[in-house]
Design an enzyme around this catalytic site. Sequence first.
Site, mmCIF file in Angstrom:
data_model
loop_
_atom_site.group_PDB
_atom_site.id
_atom_site.type_symbol
_atom_site.label_atom_id
_atom_site.label_comp_id
_atom_site.label_asym_id
_atom_site.label_seq_id
_atom_site.Cartn_x
_atom_site.Cartn_y
_atom_site.Cartn_z
ATOM 1 N N THR A 143 -1.455 -2.782 19.500
ATOM 2 C CA THR A 143 -1.071 -1.437 20.009
ATOM 3 C C THR A 143 -1.725 -1.395 21.415
ATOM 4 O O THR A 143 -2.635 -1.897 21.603
ATOM 5 C CB THR A 143 -1.643 -0.519 19.178
ATOM 6 N N ASP A 144 -1.153 -0.496 22.239
ATOM 7 C CA ASP A 144 -1.533 -0.152 23.509
ATOM 8 C C ASP A 144 -2.947 0.852 23.326
ATOM 9 O O ASP A 144 -3.471 0.944 24.261
ATOM 10 C CB ASP A 144 -0.350 0.675 24.274
ATOM 11 N N GLU A 145 -3.132 1.227 22.077
ATOM 12 C CA GLU A 145 -4.171 2.024 21.929
ATOM 13 C C GLU A 145 -5.717 1.388 21.874
ATOM 14 O O GLU A 145 -6.910 2.184 22.092
ATOM 15 C CB GLU A 145 -4.162 2.822 20.475
ATOM 16 N N GLU A 154 -3.606 -1.319 8.563
ATOM 17 C CA GLU A 154 -3.765 0.168 8.240
ATOM 18 C C GLU A 154 -3.491 0.821 9.496
ATOM 19 O O GLU A 154 -4.054 0.210 10.723
ATOM 20 C CB GLU A 154 -5.154 0.531 7.919
ATOM 21 N N LYS A 162 -7.905 -2.845 15.859
ATOM 22 C CA LYS A 162 -7.031 -3.544 16.265
ATOM 23 C C LYS A 162 -7.464 -4.542 17.521
ATOM 24 O O LYS A 162 -7.253 -5.609 17.958
ATOM 25 C CB LYS A 162 -5.807 -2.858 16.793
ATOM 26 N N THR A 174 0.890 -1.068 -0.019
ATOM 27 C CA THR A 174 -0.062 -0.110 -0.118
ATOM 28 C C THR A 174 1.017 1.200 -0.024
ATOM 29 O O THR A 174 2.105 1.058 0.011
ATOM 30 C CB THR A 174 -1.168 -0.141 1.213
ATOM 31 N N GLN A 224 7.713 15.965 11.646
ATOM 32 C CA GLN A 224 8.247 17.092 11.972
ATOM 33 C C GLN A 224 9.600 16.872 11.459
ATOM 34 O O GLN A 224 10.126 18.166 11.328
ATOM 35 C CB GLN A 224 8.081 17.071 13.715
ATOM 36 N N TYR A 261 -9.284 2.863 13.891
ATOM 37 C CA TYR A 261 -8.161 2.236 13.956
ATOM 38 C C TYR A 261 -7.857 1.245 15.316
ATOM 39 O O TYR A 261 -7.619 -0.216 15.042
ATOM 40 C CB TYR A 261 -6.765 3.097 13.889
#
Length: 359
Positions: free
Chosen positions: A140-142, A100, A177, A47, A217, A173
């Site tokens: 993920t920790d999310e 993704e 997950k 992708t 950044q 997202y």
Amino acid sequence: MVASPRRLRRITRVLVTGGAGFIGSNFVHRTVGTRPEVEVTVLDAMTYAANPANLAGLQDHGVTVVEGSVCDVDLVDRLIRELASSADRGEAAVVHFAAESHNDNALRDPLRFVHTNTEGTAVLAEACVRHGVHLHHVSTDEVFGDLPLRGSGLPGAEDRFTVDSPYRPSSVYSASKASADHLVRAFVRSHGLSATISNCSNNYGPRQHPEKFLPRQITGLIEGESPRVYGSGENVRDWIHVDDHNDAVWAVLDRGVSGGTYLIGADGERSNVDCVRALNVLFGRPADDFVRVTDRPGHDLRYAVDPSSVRELGWTPRYTDFPEGLAATVRWYRDHRGWWETSRKDAESAYRDREEVLG
Ligand code: NAD
Ligand code: TYD
């Protein structure tokens, strides 16, 4: 899920999904560099998030790259069957990074996240059951949602996520997950899948797409632009170097119990404003020379991981000095302009369409 007794695995062959992306390609490089006995096949849909340059030269080290989707049932079945049949000198494992992965994109195209992250994981789990192959699911920790800021006095303000934290995902997202984590556990319990799960905090290091916070950044600063911080910038992420994450994944592959969940983090909590200040200093600029832009809807406030579950496996992070790790990452982006120039342009044009500089 119910964990089986611990035993050492001797993995000699891995199928790495998403191996052309940021963490997956670093995993492949690290595996080739530190475990030459392990045969590596990459399955990646290539992708926008993949970069063929991430795997350049690795074919000479025996790495096979297959372009295709984890959602392709027939392709996944064939690859995992081949993996199982050729692992007679040791064990085979699927290491599942493909996803993704960007929250901002999930706001615009949520269904793609459900398809790849949730359905794709189920396709892999089912094939792993069929062919008796171990699945390591990189999560993920999310999935645990967010925590209040430290020092705010709110309940949970001094907490970190643990293996017992409830699932409270806030974005599509993280929800996709979280669903994938639940599916893996269901395949373990009801279908006899051998699997481990790791939930890691925010990664940094080489080869991260410039749509993500730190590379955005860094590449902007190389171009002479000020960092762009969402909203107040007080949001906290728990940063870990990608090599430390991948070493922890190998620790789980080697020594993690089937059915076990491991939280990976390196005690690296920092606010977004702290990060851009550190970057400005590295670029010889005034620390507070950054702009605040439109906040992300649903923006999670703080993530923090208690990594004791993975430290119990004998893993410790090597990158314990964040400014030093950040400086090495900046050097990588300075030295690899050709790698990021086009993807930065694409990412920036999407960002600039929806961002406004806040007064
Ligand atoms: P990335 O976006 O850089 O890479 C994802 C890779 O998956 C890309 O190469 C992409 O081409 C591939 N891919 C996408 N859809 C696919 C499909 N249908 N079939 C096969 N390949 C497909 O992501 P990343 O940052 O390297 O994250 C890798 C994994 O680690 C993800 O599962 C993510 O949820 C998890 N994770 C990431 C972080 C982080 O800070 N980046 C932290 C914790 C966990
Ligand atoms: P990101 O790298 O997208 O990771 P995640 O959303 O998975 O944590 O963003 C990290 C943090 O940086 C998050 O709080 C959002 C913020 N952010 C900015 O402040 N500016 C930016 O330009 C981007 C891309 C992110």
